[in-house]
Design a protein around this motif. Structure first.
Motif, short mmCIF file in Angstrom:
data_model
loop_
_atom_site.label_atom_id
_atom_site.label_comp_id
_atom_site.label_asym_id
_atom_site.label_seq_id
_atom_site.Cartn_x
_atom_site.Cartn_y
_atom_site.Cartn_z
N LEU A 41 0.83 -1.20 0.00
CA LEU A 41 0.00 0.00 0.00
C LEU A 41 0.87 1.25 0.00
O LEU A 41 0.61 2.20 -0.76
N HIS A 42 1.90 1.26 0.85
CA HIS A 42 2.79 2.41 0.94
C HIS A 42 3.44 2.70 -0.41
O HIS A 42 3.45 3.84 -0.89
N ALA A 43 3.97 1.64 -1.05
CA ALA A 43 4.65 1.82 -2.33
C ALA A 43 3.68 2.31 -3.40
O ALA A 43 4.03 3.15 -4.24
N THR A 44 2.47 1.77 -3.39
CA THR A 44 1.49 2.18 -4.40
C THR A 44 1.06 3.62 -4.20
O THR A 44 0.87 4.37 -5.18
N VAL A 95 2.92 6.02 -2.93
CA VAL A 95 4.04 6.83 -3.41
C VAL A 95 4.01 6.90 -4.93
O VAL A 95 4.18 7.96 -5.55
N LYS A 96 3.80 5.74 -5.56
CA LYS A 96 3.73 5.70 -7.04
C LYS A 96 2.60 6.58 -7.55
O LYS A 96 2.78 7.33 -8.53
N THR A 97 1.44 6.51 -6.91
CA THR A 97 0.29 7.31 -7.35
C THR A 97 0.59 8.80 -7.18
O THR A 97 0.28 9.60 -8.06
N GLY A 98 1.21 9.14 -6.05
CA GLY A 98 1.53 10.54 -5.81
C GLY A 98 2.51 11.10 -6.83
O GLY A 98 2.38 12.24 -7.27
N LEU A 99 3.48 10.31 -7.25
CA LEU A 99 4.47 10.77 -8.22
C LEU A 99 3.88 10.89 -9.63
O LEU A 99 4.40 11.65 -10.46
N SER A 100 2.83 10.13 -9.90
CA SER A 100 2.25 10.15 -11.25
C SER A 100 1.28 11.32 -11.46
O SER A 100 0.84 11.57 -12.58
N ARG A 101 0.94 12.01 -10.38
CA ARG A 101 -0.01 13.12 -10.51
C ARG A 101 0.69 14.36 -11.06
O ARG A 101 1.83 14.61 -10.80
#
Length: 231
Positions: A220-223, A225-231
């Motif tokens: 969940l944590h990694a996902t 972070v990934k979602t936040g970077l893709s915004r």
């Protein structure tokens, strides 16, 4: 044999095995000892052989119980279990799931890797200065009372060195440590009721649940972070 006699047979080769561990493996269906009319377990030589196989696959090859169960099922049906890669002396790696995230097995894994400070510096390819900073900020430490470093310390040191290549210093990693401590607290809060169970396998079930929750937490944590970077 009763469970105490089984324990005596296993301990010379598997010092860490306990009665709760044997009962836990029974709960998982990996062994099925007979029961006396009074309900006591009655182990055969075949049961002990199966236990040795399970414990060896866990210790030497780090296989999860589900995979070991599939091996035993194949053996029961007269088939050969899948070949196991030969074990050679190497530095352990973190077990990953198919999606590249740490798997529950990576949290269950406990090995006997012991590195001196000099060996850790060499294997992790870090400087003495970087290692001192990692220890200063509480990111890694030697095992209490031994002065040796384990697999987790090696992974932390290597990862910190790779982050340092991007200009991320150990002092910046304190936020990661604080976040990890909060996640550990949450996992402990969830599994605490399981540890208080009255049956002998309670602690094993709690440890199993903690591994599963920890892997989900990291995913969940990694996902996020990934979602936040893709915004």
């Amino acid at each position: 044999m009763n469970i105490g006699q089984v324990l005596e047979q296993l301990r010379p080769d598997f010092p860490g095995v306990t009665i709760p561990k044997i009962r836990f493996l029974e709960d998982k269906g990996l062994i099925k000892p007979e029961r006396t009319p009074a309900g006591y377990r009655k182990f055969s030589a075949e049961d002990v052989t199966r236990l040795r196989y399970v414990l060896r696959m866990q210790r030497d090859h780090y296989l999860p119980l589900k995979v070991i169960g599939e091996h035993l099922d194949a053996i029961d049906r007269g088939l050969e279990p899948p070949p196991i890669e030969p074990v050679v002396p190497t530095v352990p790696t973190v077990a990953l799931a198919a999606d590249g995230m740490p798997s529950p097995e990576s949290f269950r894994r406990r090995d006997d890797l012991r590195l001196s400070r000099k060996e850790l510096l060499k294997v992790a390819e870090v400087s003495e200065e970087l290692l001192e900073q990692l220890e200063q900020f509480g990111l890694l430490s030697p095992r209490p009372g031994t002065g040796h470093y384990d697999t987790d310390a090696l992974v932390v040191a290597r990862t910190a060195r790779e982050l340092a290549d991007f200009g991320i210093e150990p002092r910046h990693l304190r936020a990661f440590k604080a976040a990890a401590d909060r996640e550990v607290g949450l996992v402990q809060q969830v599994v605490a009721p399981l540890e208080r169970g009255r049956d002998a396998a309670a602690s094993a079930r709690a440890a199993d649940a903690a591994s599963e929750i920890a892997a989900l937490s990291v995913r969940l944590h990694a996902t996020l972070v990934k979602t936040g970077l893709s915004r």
